[in-house]
Motif scaffolding. Structure first.
Motif, PDB file in Angstrom:
ATOM      1  N   GLU A 171      45.435  27.594  32.822  1.00 42.34           N
ATOM      2  CA  GLU A 171      44.271  27.451  32.785  1.00 42.34           C
ATOM      3  C   GLU A 171      43.506  26.554  31.842  1.00 42.34           C
ATOM      4  OE1 GLU A 171      44.247  30.535  35.924  1.00 42.34           O
ATOM      5  OE2 GLU A 171      45.643  30.081  34.014  1.00 42.34           O
ATOM      6  N   ARG A 204      46.940  22.997  38.707  1.00 42.25           N
ATOM      7  CA  ARG A 204      46.400  24.382  39.267  1.00 42.25           C
ATOM      8  C   ARG A 204      45.727  24.089  40.729  1.00 42.25           C
ATOM      9  NH1 ARG A 204      46.143  29.150  38.721  1.00 42.25           N
ATOM     10  NH2 ARG A 204      44.143  29.333  39.706  1.00 42.25           N
ATOM     11  N   GLY A 206      42.840  24.235  43.289  1.00 42.40           N
ATOM     12  CA  GLY A 206      41.318  24.328  43.285  1.00 42.40           C
ATOM     13  C   GLY A 206      40.998  22.989  43.471  1.00 42.40           C
ATOM     14  N   GLU A 270      51.959  31.674  49.087  1.00 39.03           N
ATOM     15  CA  GLU A 270      50.686  32.260  48.509  1.00 39.03           C
ATOM     16  C   GLU A 270      50.805  33.583  49.163  1.00 39.03           C
ATOM     17  OE1 GLU A 270      49.023  31.501  46.132  1.00 39.03           O
ATOM     18  OE2 GLU A 270      49.336  29.222  45.920  1.00 39.03           O
ATOM     19  N   TYR A 344      32.632  25.500  43.971  1.00 43.61           N
ATOM     20  CA  TYR A 344      33.957  26.581  43.665  1.00 43.61           C
ATOM     21  C   TYR A 344      33.744  28.051  44.176  1.00 43.61           C
ATOM     22  CZ  TYR A 344      37.502  28.628  41.005  1.00 43.61           C
ATOM     23  OH  TYR A 344      38.659  29.082  40.790  1.00 43.61           O
ATOM     24  N   LEU A 348      36.389  29.930  46.780  1.00 45.54           N
ATOM     25  CA  LEU A 348      37.091  31.051  46.542  1.00 45.54           C
ATOM     26  C   LEU A 348      36.800  32.030  47.829  1.00 45.54           C
ATOM     27  CD1 LEU A 348      36.065  32.146  42.928  1.00 45.54           C
ATOM     28  CD2 LEU A 348      38.343  31.288  43.802  1.00 45.54           C
ATOM     29  N   PHE A 352      40.383  32.916  48.870  1.00 45.97           N
ATOM     30  CA  PHE A 352      40.851  34.057  47.950  1.00 45.97           C
ATOM     31  C   PHE A 352      41.037  35.381  48.607  1.00 45.97           C
ATOM     32  CE2 PHE A 352      40.314  36.894  44.128  1.00 45.97           C
ATOM     33  CZ  PHE A 352      41.579  36.716  43.654  1.00 45.97           C
ATOM     34  N   SER A 357      42.609  39.490  39.985  1.00 49.50           N
ATOM     35  CA  SER A 357      42.936  38.019  39.157  1.00 49.50           C
ATOM     36  C   SER A 357      41.534  37.534  39.678  1.00 49.50           C
ATOM     37  CB  SER A 357      43.884  37.384  39.899  1.00 49.50           C
ATOM     38  OG  SER A 357      45.199  37.856  39.809  1.00 49.50           O
ATOM     39  N   ILE A 358      40.609  38.107  40.295  1.00 50.39           N
ATOM     40  CA  ILE A 358      39.370  37.448  40.262  1.00 50.39           C
ATOM     41  C   ILE A 358      38.697  37.076  38.996  1.00 50.39           C
ATOM     42  CG2 ILE A 358      37.954  39.622  40.582  1.00 50.39           C
ATOM     43  CD1 ILE A 358      37.389  36.869  42.810  1.00 50.39           C
ATOM     44  N   ARG A 360      39.922  36.111  36.384  1.00 47.16           N
ATOM     45  CA  ARG A 360      40.621  34.670  35.650  1.00 47.16           C
ATOM     46  C   ARG A 360      40.230  33.565  36.449  1.00 47.16           C
ATOM     47  NH1 ARG A 360      45.387  32.663  37.334  1.00 47.16           N
ATOM     48  NH2 ARG A 360      46.028  34.332  38.407  1.00 47.16           N
ATOM     49  N   LEU A 361      40.050  33.830  38.091  1.00 47.46           N
ATOM     50  CA  LEU A 361      39.669  32.801  38.785  1.00 47.46           C
ATOM     51  C   LEU A 361      38.192  32.314  38.660  1.00 47.46           C
ATOM     52  CD1 LEU A 361      41.885  33.469  41.914  1.00 47.46           C
ATOM     53  CD2 LEU A 361      42.372  32.241  40.198  1.00 47.46           C
TER      54      LEU A 361
END
Length: 410
Positions: A171, A204, A206, A270, A344, A348, A352, A357-358, A360-361
């Motif tokens: 990150e 990463r 994204g 994934e 962004y 998501l 996603f 983990s949301i 962190r994302l």
């Protein structure tokens, strides 16, 4: 750090103000790292038999925990040519879910330290986090006074997910490339993006969100061309960079398919993580993951109607849209950062599966800390900083002291 007289000081006031901006950012950033280190040490001490780290955990175990082990494994073993499978024949979790740049950079940095990857990872994360903080300060300085910009850095450096700056996650490095890319767009220095976009793509997932951002930014530039002239070279850059971001966004999938001989290798990898929450394989379709997550949490887990989940998500999307469009402090940050945030969040929603983990994302939305820094009340700023530190401890405690493989995944 909660003392307003320290961070609000302007460039010309006293010894603090005479320090170069990178030095002031360093004091704030590394001061925050001391606090996070204390949190991690306490978390390691509190780790018990229920945690994946066990009762004898040390801070090195936490730095190398969770996804950091996958990056380490990539650095030492590379990527499989034959995808591993489970007993049921499904594709198992494997290295293809993790981009290579951070893993190999940490390995390179570790060479003077006896090749200890954990040391290289810590140094890369720390250095990239500091560099990202400097870029964030520069971005914010374009929109606000130096004291407010430094408060934004303080919120970023000591925020709820600040432990990511000193564990073996990609990150920090990804945020550095992202902040540089956003700053280049703000400054209309497009040439650097031809380097930054590939770096983002191999650090990463994204970069497709950045492609959407460039598309929306190009439309905004077209409709605002009377206020800010839009010349042909800029049009060419925006279109070319948008296409580059799309190509870069699919490059890793293409590479995984070429190496393994399975065109769906990356997506299947994934989806392997999703089986930790729901049974069976699902097609990787836009919005499918988020929809399945809402049904899982509201229906299967909490025994509620999934309709309530969809209503809440819809209300949340509407509220965020209203903030990005109308909230005055957010508007002060500029169209570019608001378009990035919207892009962004749409990304998501598209890809996603919502789980722990949301949190962190959501870190790529960090430029929005500038909106929290604009109100100049010392009580407000100290309150935001305190809440950030409390939530940081809560996150570290849950993900590391208590963390297990299903419910507390960073």
């Amino acid at each position: 750090m909660a003392d307003g007289s320290l961070i609000v000081a302007e460039a010309g006031s006293g010894a603090w103000g005479r320090l170069p901006a990178p030095a002031r950012v360093a004091i704030v950033y590394f001061g925050a790292r001391v606090i996070t280190t204390v949190f991690l040490l306490v978390a390691a001490d509190l780790s018990g038999f229920g945690s994946r780290f066990g009762p004898e955990a040390g801070i090195g175990d936490l730095i190398l925990g969770w996804d950091a082990q996958w990056y380490w494994f990539v650095a030492e073993n590379g990527y499989p040519t034959d995808l591993p499978v489970t007993d049921t024949g499904a594709i198992a979790e494997n290295q293809w879910a993790f981009m290579p740049l951070y893993a190999y950079l940490a390995k390179l940095v570790a060479l003077p330290f006896g090749g200890q990857w954990v040391v290289g990872a810590l140094l890369v994360s720390l250095a990239a986090g500091y560099a990202a903080s400097v870029v964030l300060y520069r971005m914010m300085r374009d929109r606000m006074d130096s004291g407010s910009a430094l408060w934004a850095v303080a919120f970023f450096a000591a925020g709820p997910l600040a432990a990511l700056f000193q564990v073996g996650y990609a990150e920090s490095l990804a945020l550095l490339w992202l902040f540089l890319a956003l700053w280049c767009v703000i400054r209309r220095r497009y040439a650097w993006l031809y380097i930054l976009i590939p770096l983002m793509a191999f650090t990463r997932p994204g970069v497709l969100a950045f492609a959407l951002f460039l598309g929306l930014f190009g439309l905004w530039r077209w409709f605002s061309r009377r206020r800010e002239p839009l010349h042909t070279p800029e049009v060419v850059h925006i279109v070319a960079l948008g296409l580059l971001a799309v190509v870069a966004g699919f490059a890793w999938q293409t590479l995984a398919g070429w190496v393994t001989g399975d065109s769906g290798a990356y997506l299947a990898t994934e989806l392997a993580w999703r089986r930790n929450w729901i049974l069976g394989d699902a097609a990787f379709l836009p919005f499918e993951g988020f929809g399945a997550g809402i049904s899982f949490w509201f229906g299967t887990t909490w025994g509620l109607s999934p309709v309530a989940g969809f209503v809440l998500v819809g209300a949340g999307v509407a509220a965020i849209a209203a903030l990005l469009l109308f909230e005055p402090h957010v508007r002060r940050l500029g169209v570019e950062l608001r378009l990035w945030s919207a892009s962004y969040l749409v990304y998501l929603l598209l890809v996603f599966f919502p789980q722990s983990s949301i949190f962190r994302l959501l870190v790529p939305l960090s430029p929005m800390w500038g909106a929290f820094a604009l109100p100049r009340s010392t009580a407000w700023r100290a309150g935001v900083l305190t809440v950030g530190l409390v939530l940081q401890w809560w996150w570290i405690y849950n993900m590391y002291s208590l963390g297990n493989t299903i419910w507390q995944v960073p």
